[in-house]
Design an enzyme around this catalytic site. Structure first.
Site, PDB file in Angstrom:
ATOM      1  N   ASN A 131       0.426  -1.228  -0.003  1.00 39.83           N
ATOM      2  CA  ASN A 131       0.076  -0.216   0.219  1.00 39.83           C
ATOM      3  C   ASN A 131       0.332   0.763   0.244  1.00 39.83           C
ATOM      4  OD1 ASN A 131       0.096   0.863   2.641  1.00 39.83           O
ATOM      5  ND2 ASN A 131      -0.688  -1.604   3.274  1.00 39.83           N
ATOM      6  N   TYR A 132       0.176   2.400   0.067  1.00 39.49           N
ATOM      7  CA  TYR A 132       0.923   3.685   0.057  1.00 39.49           C
ATOM      8  C   TYR A 132       1.761   3.937   1.367  1.00 39.49           C
ATOM      9  CZ  TYR A 132      -1.684   4.180  -4.504  1.00 39.49           C
ATOM     10  OH  TYR A 132      -1.761   3.985  -6.291  1.00 39.49           O
TER      11      TYR A 132
END
Ligand code: CTP
Length: 409
Positions: A218-219
């Site tokens: 994920n970011y």
């Protein structure tokens, strides 16, 4: 900008060296000195030769009520300016503005002016407020020098984004004088308020393997968790920083960093470390699912054609620690939501048995992944909800740790 002071008396009688270097932001040092003196601090200015090109010693000596020191010897009578005495006299040293050149000299011990010799002799905490063009600030040379200064235990007051003297817009503007004064104020108010406390912090994303070259991630950048670790360490805590894969360094000597990759690895370390801690702050963006079986070999497009990934749930670290939590332990979680924010955050607070939860909304400008700022709301288990303005992740970390300190008292 109006800043609420934690305690009006914090800077009273504090002896502060203000180091000034050759930057256009040097004029702001006048406001810093005036602000410090107004709060009862005693200020001694040390200026580099190029600093004097930007602001006159007469202005600075008038504001600080002390002669300004710049040379190793006084031109008038040849008296020696003792940087050693000055270094021992101070309760804190602030270098504002700090140019790339001074930062380079400080990190490498290049003692060719009075400011650097004073820095090298200084036993007190040192605060550094960089000011430079955005590209100079972003250059790896500057960033490595700043990391080195952090590893010495110095405090970097991050520059802000805005229009620079070059008219370019970016990160490199020295933090505003009242924020710098507030930072010193906060430091003296919170000095060692986490001493003898052990805190576990999870940070960053987790990577869930699909095959040897691919993962689900994920970011999350890890910046918020690392900022929390630095603040807790600076305030005297022993920190276990349990980090997923991130491109960040944690340099404070009180931080013990443990790197993991997957949610399962993070879970195992968290569960075994938690019993010996006073609190845990769960800032990691833990993947909720992982592939049921990671392929041992790279999945090939030609041979596989269409691929279906079956995902199975990971363990919830926060909920597991919440179930294990003893009376004297505190648990802080995060919630990143896009809609129904308060209701979802409240549900997580209760379900995971947290003491408080920090809500960030992806719909708020200046909040979320990969930015240096954040905008939070804290919900606690007594039903209180507190909103905060957009701040740098360092400042947000201070607010979160203040709340935790109150609970640990
Ligand atoms: N968390 C955790 N372990 C997990 C998932 C989440 O420790 N496996 C923690 C996070 O670090 C955060 C809090 O739980 O402090 C909330 O995380 P979030 O992802 O928002 O919540 P979830 O329970 O995963 O709910 P959802 O993703 O469905 O919103």
């Amino acid at each position: 900008m109006h800043i609420n002071c934690i305690n009006k008396e914090m800077l009273k009688d504090k002896k502060i060296i203000v180091g000034i270097t050759g930057s256009i932001a040097a004029y702001k040092a006048a406001y810093i000195i005036r602000g410090l003196v107004k709060k009862g601090a005693e200020v001694q200015v040390v200026i580099t030769p190029s600093g004097k090109e930007f602001i006159t010693p007469l202005t600075l000596s008038t504001l600080s009520s002390n002669p300004v020191i710049s040379e190793f010897f006084s031109n008038r009578d040849g008296t020696w300016n003792s940087h050693v005495d000055l270094g021992l006299w101070a309760d804190a040293m602030l270098v504002a503005p700090a140019t790339a050149s001074t930062i380079g000299k400080m990190s490498n011990g290049v003692a060719d002016n009075m400011l650097i010799t004073t820095y090298l002799s200084c036993k007190a905490p040192v605060f550094i407020a960089p000011a430079m063009d955005l590209d100079m600030f972003a250059h790896p040379a500057t960033q490595q020098n700043l990391d080195k200064l952090r590893s010495f235990g110095n405090y970097i007051i991050e520059p802000t984004e805005g229009e620079l003297a070059s008219h370019l817009v970016g990160k490199g503007r020295m933090e505003e004088p009242d924020m710098i004064i507030h930072r010193l104020d906060t430091f003296f108010a919170s000095q060692n308020d986490l001493q003898k406390k052990k805190i576990l912090i999870t940070a960053g994303p987790t990577y869930e393997k699909i095959d040897p070259v691919r993962f689900i991630g994920n970011y999350s950048s890890g910046k918020m968790g690392f900022a929390l670790a630095e603040v807790c360490a600076q305030r005297g805590a022993d920190v276990i920083l349990l980090s997923g894969p991130v491109a960040l360094t944690a340099s404070h000597p009180n931080i013990r960093r443990i790197n993991v990759e997957s949610a399962e690895e993070m879970y195992q370390v968290a569960i075994s470390s938690f019993p010996e801690t006073d609190a845990a702050i769960l800032c990691a963006a833990v993947a909720d699912y992982r592939p049921a079986a990671a392929s041992l070999e790279k999945i090939k497009r030609e041979s596989e054609g269409e691929v279906t990934l079956r995902l199975i749930p990971n363990k919830d670290i926060a909920a597991s620690l919440g179930a294990m939590k003893k009376e004297n332990q505190k648990l802080v979680g995060f919630a990143l939501e896009t809609n129904n924010e308060l209701a979802y955050a409240k549900a997580k607070l209760e379900k995971k048995n947290l003491d408080f939860i920090v809500l960030n909304s992806l719909s708020e400008p200046g909040a979320g992944f990969r930015v240096d700022t954040n905008k939070i709301t804290i919900l606690d288990n007594t039903g209180r909800t507190t909103g905060y303005p957009v701040k740098s992740k360092q400042e947000v970390a201070l607010d979160i740790v203040d709340k935790l300190v109150d609970l640990l008292k």
